[in-house]
Design a protein around this motif. Structure first.
Motif, mmCIF file in Angstrom:
data_model
loop_
_atom_site.group_PDB
_atom_site.id
_atom_site.type_symbol
_atom_site.label_atom_id
_atom_site.label_comp_id
_atom_site.label_asym_id
_atom_site.label_seq_id
_atom_site.Cartn_x
_atom_site.Cartn_y
_atom_site.Cartn_z
ATOM 1 N N ALA A 56 -12.596 11.498 -10.730
ATOM 2 C CA ALA A 56 -11.600 10.415 -10.183
ATOM 3 C C ALA A 56 -11.593 9.060 -10.570
ATOM 4 O O ALA A 56 -10.935 8.278 -10.128
ATOM 5 N N ASP A 57 -11.974 8.913 -11.824
ATOM 6 C CA ASP A 57 -12.370 7.590 -12.620
ATOM 7 C C ASP A 57 -12.110 7.700 -14.102
ATOM 8 O O ASP A 57 -12.902 8.270 -14.796
ATOM 9 N N ASP A 58 -10.811 7.118 -14.527
ATOM 10 C CA ASP A 58 -10.537 7.077 -15.715
ATOM 11 C C ASP A 58 -11.399 6.143 -16.615
ATOM 12 O O ASP A 58 -11.441 6.443 -17.838
ATOM 13 N N ARG A 59 -12.300 5.484 -16.073
ATOM 14 C CA ARG A 59 -13.083 4.439 -16.852
ATOM 15 C C ARG A 59 -14.303 5.139 -17.640
ATOM 16 O O ARG A 59 -14.978 4.537 -18.386
ATOM 17 N N ILE A 60 -14.473 6.308 -16.955
ATOM 18 C CA ILE A 60 -16.065 7.011 -17.301
ATOM 19 C C ILE A 60 -15.787 7.480 -18.524
ATOM 20 O O ILE A 60 -15.013 8.119 -18.953
ATOM 21 N N ALA A 61 -16.787 7.107 -19.480
ATOM 22 C CA ALA A 61 -16.920 7.562 -21.032
ATOM 23 C C ALA A 61 -17.717 8.705 -21.245
ATOM 24 O O ALA A 61 -17.857 9.209 -22.341
ATOM 25 N N ALA A 62 -18.779 8.827 -20.539
ATOM 26 C CA ALA A 62 -19.703 9.995 -20.536
ATOM 27 C C ALA A 62 -20.570 10.348 -19.330
ATOM 28 O O ALA A 62 -20.591 9.400 -18.534
ATOM 29 N N VAL A 63 -20.803 11.599 -18.963
ATOM 30 C CA VAL A 63 -21.520 12.074 -18.122
ATOM 31 C C VAL A 63 -22.716 12.935 -18.302
ATOM 32 O O VAL A 63 -22.346 13.862 -19.441
ATOM 33 N N ALA A 64 -23.828 12.877 -17.747
ATOM 34 C CA ALA A 64 -25.022 13.626 -17.829
ATOM 35 C C ALA A 64 -25.550 14.128 -16.663
ATOM 36 O O ALA A 64 -25.589 13.342 -15.696
ATOM 37 N N THR A 65 -25.807 15.352 -16.676
ATOM 38 C CA THR A 65 -26.441 15.851 -15.365
ATOM 39 C C THR A 65 -27.878 16.521 -15.630
ATOM 40 O O THR A 65 -28.078 17.250 -16.580
ATOM 41 N N LEU A 66 -28.620 16.728 -14.617
ATOM 42 C CA LEU A 66 -30.013 17.461 -14.582
ATOM 43 C C LEU A 66 -30.062 18.497 -13.608
ATOM 44 O O LEU A 66 -29.785 17.822 -12.437
ATOM 45 N N ALA A 67 -30.154 19.761 -13.879
ATOM 46 C CA ALA A 67 -30.191 20.542 -13.024
ATOM 47 C C ALA A 67 -28.995 20.469 -11.743
ATOM 48 O O ALA A 67 -29.300 20.403 -10.471
ATOM 49 N N ALA A 68 -27.887 20.379 -12.408
ATOM 50 C CA ALA A 68 -26.620 19.866 -11.141
ATOM 51 C C ALA A 68 -26.447 21.046 -10.198
ATOM 52 O O ALA A 68 -26.578 22.038 -10.450
ATOM 53 N N SER A 69 -26.264 20.604 -9.149
ATOM 54 C CA SER A 69 -25.978 21.478 -8.133
ATOM 55 C C SER A 69 -24.291 21.535 -7.717
ATOM 56 O O SER A 69 -23.669 20.352 -7.946
ATOM 57 N N GLN A 70 -23.904 22.421 -7.184
ATOM 58 C CA GLN A 70 -22.478 22.612 -6.674
ATOM 59 C C GLN A 70 -22.293 21.825 -5.336
ATOM 60 O O GLN A 70 -23.356 21.370 -4.807
ATOM 61 N N THR A 71 -21.233 21.302 -5.297
ATOM 62 C CA THR A 71 -20.784 20.207 -4.056
ATOM 63 C C THR A 71 -19.584 20.598 -3.438
ATOM 64 O O THR A 71 -19.046 21.709 -3.917
ATOM 65 N N THR A 72 -19.384 19.926 -2.388
ATOM 66 C CA THR A 72 -18.050 20.133 -1.553
ATOM 67 C C THR A 72 -17.235 18.797 -1.690
ATOM 68 O O THR A 72 -17.692 17.870 -1.153
ATOM 69 N N PRO A 73 -16.216 18.629 -2.580
ATOM 70 C CA PRO A 73 -15.480 19.733 -3.126
ATOM 71 C C PRO A 73 -16.318 20.301 -4.374
ATOM 72 O O PRO A 73 -17.158 19.662 -4.800
ATOM 73 N N PHE A 74 -16.044 21.373 -5.000
ATOM 74 C CA PHE A 74 -16.807 22.006 -5.945
ATOM 75 C C PHE A 74 -16.879 21.197 -7.498
ATOM 76 O O PHE A 74 -15.500 20.643 -7.703
ATOM 77 N N ALA A 75 -17.974 20.944 -7.860
ATOM 78 C CA ALA A 75 -18.127 20.208 -9.168
ATOM 79 C C ALA A 75 -17.577 20.955 -10.172
ATOM 80 O O ALA A 75 -16.844 20.378 -11.286
ATOM 81 N N SER A 76 -17.655 22.061 -10.202
ATOM 82 C CA SER A 76 -17.015 23.177 -11.119
ATOM 83 C C SER A 76 -15.553 22.997 -11.372
ATOM 84 O O SER A 76 -15.031 22.994 -12.392
ATOM 85 N N GLU A 77 -14.758 22.666 -10.235
ATOM 86 C CA GLU A 77 -13.462 22.484 -10.270
ATOM 87 C C GLU A 77 -13.070 21.243 -10.737
ATOM 88 O O GLU A 77 -12.067 20.913 -11.535
ATOM 89 N N ALA A 78 -13.981 20.006 -10.429
ATOM 90 C CA ALA A 78 -13.634 18.936 -10.719
ATOM 91 C C ALA A 78 -13.890 18.481 -12.357
ATOM 92 O O ALA A 78 -13.233 17.827 -13.030
ATOM 93 N N ALA A 79 -14.937 19.601 -12.734
ATOM 94 C CA ALA A 79 -15.124 19.462 -14.215
ATOM 95 C C ALA A 79 -14.077 19.983 -14.990
ATOM 96 O O ALA A 79 -13.939 19.485 -16.244
ATOM 97 N N ARG A 80 -12.909 20.690 -14.462
ATOM 98 C CA ARG A 80 -11.667 21.046 -15.107
ATOM 99 C C ARG A 80 -11.106 19.944 -15.611
ATOM 100 O O ARG A 80 -10.030 19.729 -16.812
ATOM 101 N N THR A 81 -10.963 18.764 -15.210
ATOM 102 C CA THR A 81 -10.404 17.491 -15.226
ATOM 103 C C THR A 81 -11.227 16.209 -16.062
ATOM 104 O O THR A 81 -10.608 15.216 -16.211
ATOM 105 N N CYS A 82 -12.460 16.659 -16.415
ATOM 106 C CA CYS A 82 -13.369 15.880 -16.979
ATOM 107 C C CYS A 82 -13.377 15.954 -18.475
ATOM 108 O O CYS A 82 -13.632 16.807 -19.136
ATOM 109 N N ARG A 83 -12.550 15.014 -19.154
ATOM 110 C CA ARG A 83 -12.379 14.975 -20.764
ATOM 111 C C ARG A 83 -13.148 14.271 -21.493
ATOM 112 O O ARG A 83 -13.231 14.336 -22.636
ATOM 113 N N MET A 84 -14.155 13.261 -20.676
ATOM 114 C CA MET A 84 -15.061 12.632 -21.464
ATOM 115 C C MET A 84 -16.209 13.565 -21.750
ATOM 116 O O MET A 84 -16.387 14.720 -21.480
ATOM 117 N N PRO A 85 -17.143 13.225 -22.769
ATOM 118 C CA PRO A 85 -18.246 14.031 -23.112
ATOM 119 C C PRO A 85 -19.143 14.091 -22.023
ATOM 120 O O PRO A 85 -19.406 13.339 -21.290
#
Length: 270
Positions: free
Chosen positions: A135-164
């Motif tokens: 939801a934020d075009d400013r973000i240049a990189a994302v890192a997760t540790l043992a990521a869990s699914q969320t509501t709404p689904f993080a796996s669906e949100a990931a489809r629009t994440c174009r940063m590394p």
């Protein structure tokens, strides 16, 4: 001559060259710790999301470590209850970055570059970081540790994440099994992505110290897991937020205890 990944892993596992200051986001209306280098203008910044039921202090050494390498690191202490809102937590992560950008930190000798912003998180905090990034075009990189699914689904949100993206999964995770969580998020990631498996890590292996939630959540603090996470996240954010290309060999190489899933390597991201 490029340095070897093992050498870089050893270097980034140790505290960086910067003296570190600790502050409190509550001074500007949002509870949670913020760690900064003692001085520096135009610094990169990372907002970190805690895991389910976990206080931000369980990640203080990770946050302090990032700051020692020149990265402002802040963790909002909100939505810590059992029925916390993932969507609102994601909004708080974005607000945390707003604070880092909009407020001169320290004694006015520290500022953050709005073009060098990252997100990270553990468990549901990792999933919330993905929601925030989508939801934020400013973000240049994302890192997760043992990521869990969320509501709404993080796996669906990931489809629009174009940063590394860098996703570390725990092979001994009984809370957020990698196949249904970190691997699914990494597979859906729209930009360059890397998935690493820490085969001996448990879900709480990334946390520090002890906490009552260990009665409910599987795992415990693991020094080896924390060491790998600190080094890999530091390398990732130094490369993608600070432009330190000399640390890229660590990201591109399989290292002991943090297997690189070649099918999710950056070169093969869609």
């Amino acid at each position: 001559m490029a340095r070897k990944a093992k050498e870089l892993l050893g270097e980034l596992s140790r505290t960086g060259p910067h003296q570190v200051l600790r502050g409190d986001l509550a001074l500007v209306g949002l509870p949670g710790p913020v760690f900064t280098p003692a001085a520096g203008l135009g610094l990169p910044a990372v907002a970190f999301g805690h895991g389910w039921l976990q206080p931000p202090d369980r990640y203080r050494n990770l946050l302090r470590h990032l700051a020692s390498w020149g990265i402002v690191a802040a963790a909002p202490a909100t939505h810590r209850g059992p029925l916390a809102s993932h969507r609102l937590f994601a909004a708080d992560l974005r607000t945390t970055l707003d604070v880092c950008v909009g407020v001169r930190l320290g004694d006015g000798e520290i500022s953050v570059d709005p073009a060098r912003l990252g997100l990270a998180g553990h468990g549901t905090g990792g999933g919330a970081a993905v929601l925030a990034a989508a939801a934020d075009d400013r973000i240049a990189a994302v890192a997760t540790l043992a990521a869990s699914q969320t509501t709404p689904f993080a796996s669906e949100a990931a489809r629009t994440c174009r940063m590394p993206g860098l996703h570390l999964s725990a092979g001994n995770d009984l809370v957020a099994p990698p196949v249904a969580n970190a691997e699914l998020i990494a597979k859906a990631w729209a930009g360059p992505v890397q998935l690493r498996v820490l085969p001996k890590a448990s879900h709480l292996g990334f946390t520090e110290g002890r906490h009552w939630s260990q009665i409910l959540v599987h795992g415990k603090a693991e020094h080896a897991t924390q060491r790998l996470a600190r080094a890999l996240l530091t390398a990732f954010f130094l490369v993608h937020l600070a432009g330190k290309a000399e640390y890229r060999p660590l990201l591109d190489t399989d290292v002991k205890g943090a297997h690189l899933d070649e099918l999710r390597a950056p070169a093969e991201a869609s």
